[in-house]
Design a protein around this motif. Structure first.
Motif, PDB file in Angstrom:
ATOM      1  N   ARG A 184       1.047  -1.284  -0.193  1.00 51.04           N
ATOM      2  CA  ARG A 184       0.010   0.110   0.096  1.00 51.04           C
ATOM      3  C   ARG A 184       0.865   1.256  -0.143  1.00 51.04           C
ATOM      4  O   ARG A 184       1.948   1.192   0.384  1.00 51.04           O
ATOM      5  CB  ARG A 184      -0.726   0.110   1.299  1.00 51.04           C
ATOM      6  CG  ARG A 184      -1.946  -1.046   1.311  1.00 51.04           C
ATOM      7  CD  ARG A 184      -2.921  -0.915   2.520  1.00 51.04           C
ATOM      8  NE  ARG A 184      -4.059  -1.922   2.620  1.00 51.04           N
ATOM      9  CZ  ARG A 184      -5.144  -1.639   2.098  1.00 51.04           C
ATOM     10  NH1 ARG A 184      -5.342  -0.552   1.325  1.00 51.04           N
ATOM     11  NH2 ARG A 184      -6.039  -2.701   1.992  1.00 51.04           N
ATOM     12  N   THR A 200       2.014   4.864   1.109  1.00 50.93           N
ATOM     13  CA  THR A 200       1.923   5.611   2.602  1.00 50.93           C
ATOM     14  C   THR A 200       1.057   6.586   2.419  1.00 50.93           C
ATOM     15  O   THR A 200       0.905   7.295   1.161  1.00 50.93           O
ATOM     16  CB  THR A 200       3.448   5.936   2.799  1.00 50.93           C
ATOM     17  OG1 THR A 200       4.074   6.820   2.017  1.00 50.93           O
ATOM     18  CG2 THR A 200       4.416   4.552   2.858  1.00 50.93           C
ATOM     19  N   ALA A 201       0.949   7.331   3.518  1.00 50.08           N
ATOM     20  CA  ALA A 201       0.228   8.726   3.381  1.00 50.08           C
ATOM     21  C   ALA A 201       0.804   9.669   2.623  1.00 50.08           C
ATOM     22  O   ALA A 201       0.415  10.590   1.847  1.00 50.08           O
ATOM     23  CB  ALA A 201      -0.271   8.956   4.854  1.00 50.08           C
ATOM     24  N   ALA A 202       2.358   9.710   2.978  1.00 46.95           N
ATOM     25  CA  ALA A 202       3.111  10.557   2.067  1.00 46.95           C
ATOM     26  C   ALA A 202       3.129  10.445   0.635  1.00 46.95           C
ATOM     27  O   ALA A 202       3.030  11.468  -0.221  1.00 46.95           O
ATOM     28  CB  ALA A 202       4.285  10.678   2.641  1.00 46.95           C
ATOM     29  N   GLU A 203       3.119   9.223   0.220  1.00 46.51           N
ATOM     30  CA  GLU A 203       3.287   8.606  -1.049  1.00 46.51           C
ATOM     31  C   GLU A 203       1.857   9.314  -1.771  1.00 46.51           C
ATOM     32  O   GLU A 203       1.758   9.593  -3.010  1.00 46.51           O
ATOM     33  CB  GLU A 203       3.477   7.234  -1.340  1.00 46.51           C
ATOM     34  CG  GLU A 203       5.059   6.894  -1.019  1.00 46.51           C
ATOM     35  CD  GLU A 203       5.082   5.412  -0.837  1.00 46.51           C
ATOM     36  OE1 GLU A 203       6.358   5.205  -1.151  1.00 46.51           O
ATOM     37  OE2 GLU A 203       3.918   4.821  -0.714  1.00 46.51           O
ATOM     38  N   ARG A 204       0.773   8.804  -1.076  1.00 46.74           N
ATOM     39  CA  ARG A 204      -0.699   9.444  -1.701  1.00 46.74           C
ATOM     40  C   ARG A 204      -0.814  10.806  -1.798  1.00 46.74           C
ATOM     41  O   ARG A 204      -1.072  11.374  -2.801  1.00 46.74           O
ATOM     42  CB  ARG A 204      -1.628   8.821  -0.928  1.00 46.74           C
ATOM     43  CG  ARG A 204      -1.890   7.121  -0.726  1.00 46.74           C
ATOM     44  CD  ARG A 204      -3.119   6.946  -0.272  1.00 46.74           C
ATOM     45  NE  ARG A 204      -3.651   7.501   1.114  1.00 46.74           N
ATOM     46  CZ  ARG A 204      -3.086   6.463   2.093  1.00 46.74           C
ATOM     47  NH1 ARG A 204      -2.440   5.264   1.862  1.00 46.74           N
ATOM     48  NH2 ARG A 204      -3.357   7.144   3.321  1.00 46.74           N
ATOM     49  N   ALA A 205      -0.310  11.555  -0.794  1.00 40.93           N
ATOM     50  CA  ALA A 205      -0.380  12.953  -0.915  1.00 40.93           C
ATOM     51  C   ALA A 205       0.638  13.405  -2.055  1.00 40.93           C
ATOM     52  O   ALA A 205       0.232  14.378  -2.886  1.00 40.93           O
ATOM     53  CB  ALA A 205       0.218  13.499   0.281  1.00 40.93           C
ATOM     54  N   ASP A 233      -1.154  12.691  -5.332  1.00 40.21           N
ATOM     55  CA  ASP A 233      -2.275  13.600  -5.259  1.00 40.21           C
ATOM     56  C   ASP A 233      -1.880  15.098  -5.912  1.00 40.21           C
ATOM     57  O   ASP A 233      -2.612  15.645  -6.629  1.00 40.21           O
ATOM     58  CB  ASP A 233      -3.090  13.930  -3.992  1.00 40.21           C
ATOM     59  CG  ASP A 233      -4.029  12.603  -3.926  1.00 40.21           C
ATOM     60  OD1 ASP A 233      -4.282  11.741  -4.747  1.00 40.21           O
ATOM     61  OD2 ASP A 233      -4.517  12.492  -2.620  1.00 40.21           O
TER      62      ASP A 233
END
Length: 448
Positions: free
Chosen positions: A21, A23-28, A31
């Motif tokens: 999955r 990470t939150a940083a990667e998703r940000a 985006d």
């Protein structure tokens, strides 16, 4: 020719583990990239842009995602799926423009997903670009094949389209020297009739490009077959624009009717091949090959080499039977012969002369211009020294050649199956064919 299917995207999950999955940083971070795409879309795809240019933009964007690799994750789903998902949340012209563009070229399920979300945004009052109504509103009208009737290294399948935005033409270049794989695409904002006329006017060759109309069904079958072969090939030698235009071309080809077939050219029987070899060996072109004495062994070598040249021209490449273009000569000399022709160095020194003689022989039979024959003959001698050098390198030898050389060296009767089986077992029990090739090359060194 590669026979393995190259890896596309795809989700890879280690046994017993959960899918990776972001990470939150990667998703940000992703985006932010997706937001930039949505913001820049109105500038990249201006309101007065021709719909075909919109298709090209979307196809280039798709190629970036389709060729990207992510460990353990489907890059297409991450990037294309992410852009479509974010665009669906943004009631902006940029989001609608991006979704409309992707909807016309993206393969399923992404194409229908983008179209569905674009329709929903438009229904909320988001302004549509002027080109949106004509995007994807085209139908195939006619198809033509163009080729070089002399060298016949390639054939281009051209399909004309028409619609509210006017005519356009797509082309798929099929390479006969690479087994019929699709090697290049072109997309033009012109009617196919204009393309054909300009091709005729620009043709300054001795022999003009040959053109003939074919059914849309046949065009679809030819393109599908060529693309499937490209996909089965590891690292295919396609042109630079191939990936950029692929999504567009595939989407256009999906409009063509199915049910067509590519007619297989007639093949020579073994008896016809034998007759042709006899005709070659007795032809006026071979007069200079035999030397000053009636050397029976030399004649056997010439016949052996001619047999391999014939096999290459009929079985390894496509196109007009018995053709031999300069490009074919290069492939034969630098790839095929060093790997396939099981003969010592003395035999290989004869090969350039036999090849040149064969080219003159089949050129006369086909009635092609002398200038075309001369170009292919010149190529045979241009690559001669490199071919002979490669023939001495065991790393260039194919398995069949290695075994054949070994059988010759041992004096094994090729019809003695028991002796052949014993020889193969010996090779396998002593390190395999690569180890045997190295030892064979050492023992044959004095003969090369």
């Amino acid at each position: 020719m590669g026979g393995q299917r190259k890896k596309k995207g795809g989700r890879v999950t280690p046994k017993g583990g959960a899918p990776p999955r972001l990470t939150a940083a990667e998703r940000a971070g992703l985006d932010d990239i997706f937001e930039q795409i949505l913001r820049s879309a109105p500038m990249d795809l201006e309101d007065d842009l021709p719909p075909l240019a919109v298709e090209v933009w979307a196809s280039q964007m798709w190629s970036i995602w389709a060729n990207y690799e992510l460990i353990g994750m489907d890059a297409v789903e991450v990037f294309a799926g992410g852009v479509i998902k974010l665009g669906a949340k943004r009631a902006t012209p940029g989001a609608l423009i991006t979704l409309r563009a992707l909807g016309v070229v993206a393969p399923e399920p992404y194409g229908s997903r983008a179209r569905r979300e674009a329709d929903r945004l438009a229904s909320t009052g988001v302004a549509e670009p002027t080109w949106a109504s004509a995007l994807g509103a085209f139908e195939p009208t006619v198809a033509w094949l163009t080729s070089d009737p002399i060298d016949d290294d390639w054939v281009s399948v051209m399909v004309g389209f028409d619609g509210p935005a006017g005519p356009s033409t797509i082309g798929v270049c099929v390479d006969h020297n690479l087994g019929g794989m699709a090697k290049d695409f072109f997309v033009l904002p012109d009617a196919i009739e204009k393309v054909l006329l300009e091709l005729e006017e620009d043709d300054d060759e001795t022999v003009p490009v040959e053109c003939r109309e074919v059914s849309l069904e046949e065009a679809a079958a030819r393109c599908t077959e060529a693309l499937e072969l490209t996909d089965m090939t590891i690292d295919p030698p396609t042109r630079e624009e191939f990936d950029d235009l692929r999504a567009l071309v595939v989407a256009r080809l999906a409009k063509l009717p199915s049910g067509g077939a590519v007619q297989e050219p007639p093949r020579m029987t073994e008896e016809e091949r034998d007759q042709l070899l006899v005709q070659f060996l007795e032809s006026e072109e071979t007069v200079g090959l035999w030397g000053t004495s009636n050397d029976e062994s030399r004649g056997e070598v010439i016949e052996y080499l001619a047999h391999h040249i014939l096999a290459f021209s009929l079985d390894y490449v496509l196109g007009t039977p018995l053709r031999f273009s300069p490009i074919m000569v290069e492939i034969f000399c630098l790839e095929w012969a060093p790997a396939k022709v099981a003969i010592d160095g003395d035999g290989f020194t004869l090969l350039p002369d036999v090849l040149a003689t064969w080219i003159r022989f089949v050129g006369r039979r086909r009635g092609i211009p002398q200038v075309a024959i001369a170009e292919a003959v010149d190529a045979a001698y241009e690559y001669a020294s490199e071919m002979i050098e490669l023939s001495q390198d065991p790393e260039e030898w194919g398995p069949a050649k290695i075994l054949a050389l070994g059988i010759q060296q041992r004096g094994i009767d090729p019809t003695d199956q028991a002796a052949l089986d014993e020889f193969v077992d010996e090779v396998n029990n002593n390190g395999g064919i690569d180890v045997f090739a190295d030892s064979l090359a050492e023992s044959l060194a004095l003969r090369f």
